[in-house]
Write an enzyme that holds these catalytic residues in place. Structure first.
Site, short mmCIF file in Angstrom:
data_model
loop_
_atom_site.label_atom_id
_atom_site.label_comp_id
_atom_site.label_asym_id
_atom_site.label_seq_id
_atom_site.Cartn_x
_atom_site.Cartn_y
_atom_site.Cartn_z
N LYS A 277 148.20 20.91 -3.40
CA LYS A 277 148.93 19.80 -3.12
C LYS A 277 148.68 19.66 -1.71
O LYS A 277 148.23 20.34 -0.91
CB LYS A 277 150.41 20.18 -3.10
CG LYS A 277 151.31 19.07 -2.81
CD LYS A 277 152.84 19.42 -3.38
CE LYS A 277 153.73 18.11 -3.02
NZ LYS A 277 155.08 18.58 -3.94
N GLU A 366 168.58 19.10 -14.14
CA GLU A 366 169.92 18.61 -13.86
C GLU A 366 170.69 19.12 -14.91
O GLU A 366 171.98 19.44 -14.71
CB GLU A 366 169.94 17.35 -13.21
CG GLU A 366 169.39 17.04 -11.87
CD GLU A 366 167.72 17.05 -11.91
OE1 GLU A 366 167.40 16.79 -13.01
OE2 GLU A 366 167.20 16.76 -10.79
N ARG A 394 171.53 12.28 -14.88
CA ARG A 394 170.76 12.86 -15.92
C ARG A 394 171.59 13.90 -16.62
O ARG A 394 171.37 14.18 -17.85
CB ARG A 394 169.53 13.92 -15.28
CG ARG A 394 168.17 13.17 -14.88
CD ARG A 394 167.53 13.05 -16.24
NE ARG A 394 166.68 12.13 -16.20
CZ ARG A 394 165.37 12.61 -15.74
NH1 ARG A 394 165.15 13.63 -15.70
NH2 ARG A 394 164.38 11.52 -15.78
C1 LIG Z 1 165.34 14.04 -12.44
C2 LIG Z 1 164.75 14.33 -10.89
N1 LIG Z 1 164.94 15.27 -10.17
C3 LIG Z 1 164.72 15.60 -8.76
C4 LIG Z 1 163.50 14.82 -8.29
C5 LIG Z 1 163.33 14.84 -6.96
N2 LIG Z 1 161.82 15.08 -7.20
C6 LIG Z 1 160.90 14.33 -6.80
S1 LIG Z 1 159.07 14.66 -6.85
C7 LIG Z 1 159.76 16.43 -7.25
C8 LIG Z 1 159.05 17.62 -7.21
C9 LIG Z 1 157.95 17.46 -8.40
O1 LIG Z 1 157.32 18.49 -8.45
P1 LIG Z 1 155.94 18.46 -9.14
O2 LIG Z 1 156.01 17.73 -10.46
O3 LIG Z 1 155.19 19.67 -9.26
O4 LIG Z 1 154.92 17.35 -8.27
P2 LIG Z 1 154.36 17.49 -6.91
O5 LIG Z 1 154.88 16.81 -6.02
O6 LIG Z 1 154.19 19.01 -6.68
O7 LIG Z 1 152.99 16.94 -7.47
C10 LIG Z 1 161.28 16.38 -7.23
C11 LIG Z 1 162.09 17.56 -7.24
C12 LIG Z 1 163.21 13.48 -9.27
N3 LIG Z 1 162.36 12.64 -9.03
N4 LIG Z 1 163.70 13.32 -10.37
#
Ligand SMILES: Cc1ncc(C[n+]2csc(CCOP(=O)(O)OP(=O)(O)O)c2C)c(N)n1
Length: 626
Positions: A277, A366, A394
């Site tokens: 990242k 969630e 959700r």
């Molecule tokens: C249902 C839901 N819960 C929480 C989020 C907030 N959120 C956006 S990106 C993220 C982290 C995602 O992590 P990952 O899939 O590993 O992606 P990265 O940013 O590390 O590339 C979160 C918690 C969301 N977009 N949707």
């Protein structure tokens, strides 16, 4: 930007020889950095996904082949390569392109997103539709490791394993969520990496690819299956996927080659790519949390640029909640804190540090967070589930079926209620009053300011049943904080200001704009009362009737959709022509992205705009008063 300037569509990218792709990757990164540094936005995820993005558009025939990005916060590179380079300058700004994916924005955005863990299900639907239509395009879901912790990803995987149609899942494993990775899947993926699997797999993939052209598809699958037990991707293999990897997700030439080959394979395929990242920007690599979604900054120094703000701004609602919860938890060991992968965003990080045993980060799950809380509540604990309003959508059935039906004392703390701004329609928290107030037994509150937030938390934790409180993104209004939290009378509003022509009944963070509006109206000669209703449910019907008796005109103000929201509740309570009611709130549409103050203004929900609507509605008593 010598190469990037020439790429206005994936067709331009394909004209380049593979050895030029690393240069495209570095130019793409520079462009993303430059863009985000000027206006803020999501950064680390797009930097990390640069090579995957390039390799996918290089190897596949987009938009005929469909790329389905999970969540979409990592899609800046995809936007740049698909003809939106010039429009990146105003990404997430009012009138500009979205920071996520939108079908109406581009034919390359095969599926809209913003919430996590939908890509595999959506891609499977698109793949099955292709089969039903007798077409032959490829479908690829790109999912990061965090999104894999959401239950829907597994629902999609297991169904795809059963359907066995051609579908490629690219797992972008950067070992991070917004915060540090949590959960057993992470441990499983990490094990694959620490086994030295990347290096070994690189070798085996090379030999595999070299042999590929001599094998027929079916022989290949048998051969691959025979190796299942030796392969690190057993979990996915068991679910009916052919697993490839781990692959170095920053070796763009190799990635392009892998994608070109797997696209010829039959059935569900999972390609496990390992990335970093924030790749390519030292600051973001070193501190991926801070650089997940930074504000404006100086690229050379990595220093954040301060926007001109108040000298001592009031604390954010999140910070007030965080502190208030700590104080409650100091006094009550039954309180547990639960977040779905957002410890910092919800302010639960302080709780984590102070009460590690009573803190649970369940991943991007969630639904699970709420039922997990219900289980804890059954056993006498007092769970506080801190989730953004829009993500709580959700867990609707879990709130209704697992919590409310059993009248369990679970407290839902919904941050980012109302219009959140630049993240746009996927993230605005404008439905919760409606969807929560219809559930029997639920108490639905919204504080008017940061002081009331601490009191509402205190109140909710003393209820013998489920409760929600929702508060907005950003800073409080700057009111004085009472030294101690207190219990508020349930279902009671407070009259803030008397008036004889009209009364504004406001809820949550529209209370202070309503006060501002009433002042403007007074200046225009309209005597306007203001009530802070505090509770959407139970509603203070006695107070409503009292207001109706004083002024036959009532105005409801909320930053929730008008359908079924607070104003609807008022209308339901005021039967038999008690009063005329004007309802102000979010109309029946999805509100676009943009700075919150601009959105509130454009929807008529700022103080001056509320005053305008009320003035236009209230008949003038005499011209002299105008
Ligand atoms: C249902 C839901 N819960 C929480 C989020 C907030 N959120 C956006 S990106 C993220 C982290 C995602 O992590 P990952 O899939 O590993 O992606 P990265 O940013 O590390 O590339 C979160 C918690 C969301 N977009 N949707």
């Amino acid at each position: 930007m010598e190469l990037l300037r020439t790429i206005n569509s994936p067709a331009d990218l394909k004209k380049l020889p593979p050895e030029k792709l690393p240069q495209v990757a570095s130019e793409l990164r520079a462009f993303i950095l430059e863009t985000v540094s000027k206006i803020g936005g999501h950064l680390g995820s797009s930097l990390g996904a640069a090579e995957i993005t390039i390799a996918l558009h290089y190897a596949f025939d987009t938009p005929k082949d469909k790329l389905v990005w999970d969540t979409g916060h990592q899609s800046y590179g995809h936007k740049i390569l698909t003809g939106r380079r010039e429009r990146m300058a105003n990404i997430r700004q009012l009138g500009g392109i979205s920071g996520f994916l939108k079908r109406h924005e581009s034919e390359y955005d095969a599926f809209g997103a913003g919430h996590a863990s939908t890509a595999i299900s959506a891609a499977l639907g698109i793949a099955v539709a292709r089969d039903l239509k007798g077409e032959h395009n490829k479908v690829v879901a790109i999912v990061s490791d965090g999104c894999m912790t959401g239950g829907e990803s597994y629902e999609g995987l297991q169904n795809a394993g059963q359907v066995q149609t051609d579908l490629i899942v690219v797992l972008n494993d950067n070992q991070m969520f917004i915060s540090n990775r949590v959960g057993a899947l992470g441990a499983f993926l990490s094990k694959l990496l620490t086994l030295g699997a990347v290096r070994n797999a690189e070798h085996s993939i090379k030999t595999f690819l070299a042999r590929f052209q001599f094998w027929g598809g079916s022989i290949l699958r048998v051969a691959k299956r025979a190796k299942v037990l030796l392969f690190p991707g057993m979990l996915f293999e068991e679910m009916g996927f052919s697993y490839f990897g781990p692959v170095d997700g920053h070796d763009v030439e190799q990635l392009a080659q892998v994608f070109k080959h797997v696209k010829e394979l039959k059935g569900p395929i999972l390609v496990h790519c390992v990335t970093k990242k924030g790749k390519g920007y030292a600051q973001a690599e070193a501190d991926p949390y801070t650089w997940h979604g930074p504000g404006k900054f100086d690229v050379a120094t990595g220093k954040f640029l301060k926007s001109p703000t108040q000298k001592d701004p009031p604390p954010s609602y999140t910070a007030v909640f965080s502190k208030a919860l700590l104080r409650e938890a100091e006094n009550d060991p039954r309180i547990v804190g639960i977040t779905a992968a957002m410890p910092e965003g919800t302010g639960l990080d302080a709780f984590r540090d102070r009460f590690p045993r009573r803190y649970f980060d369940v991943g991007l799950a969630e639904e699970h967070s709420v039922t997990f809380a219900a289980g804890l509540a059954c056993e006498g604990f007092k769970p506080v589930v801190a989730v953004y309003s829009s993500f709580m959508q959700r867990a609707y059935d879990q709130v209704e079926h697992d919590v409310c039906l059993q009248n369990l004392p679970v407290v839902l703390c919904l941050d980012r209620g109302g219009l959140v701004g630049e993240d746009g329609p996927t993230h605005h928290g404008v439905f919760d009053y409606s969807f929560l107030r219809m559930i029997p037994g639920m108490t639905v509150m919204a504080p008017a300011d940061e002081n009331e937030l601490q009191h509402m938390l205190h109140t909710a934790l003393r209820l013998d049943g489920p409760a929600s409180l929702r508060y907005p993104r950003g800073n409080g209004v700057g009111v004085a904080m009472d030294p101690e939290p207190k219990s508020l009378p349930i279902g009671k509003g407070v009259r803030l200001k008397d008036g004889s022509d009209v009364t504004i009944l406001a809820i949550g963070n529209r209370v202070h704009p309503a006060l501002e509006a009433s002042q403007i109206l007074e200046d225009q000669g309209i005597s306007c009362g203001v009530v802070n209703m505090r509770f959407v449910k139970p509603l203070d019907v006695a107070l409503l009737k009292e207001c109706a008796a004083r002024t036959p005109r009532l105005v409801t103000v909320e930053d929730n959709v008008l359908q079924g929201g607070f104003g609807s509740a008022v209308l339901e309570a005021l039967t038999h022509g008690h009063a005329e009611v004007l309802r102000l709130g979010i109309p029946d549409l999805f509100v676009e992205h943009g700075a919150p103050h601009l959105l509130y203004e454009s929807l008529g929900l700022s103080g001056p705009k509320i005053a305008e609507s009320v003035a236009a509605w209230v008949p003038r008593k005499s011209p002299a008063r105008i």
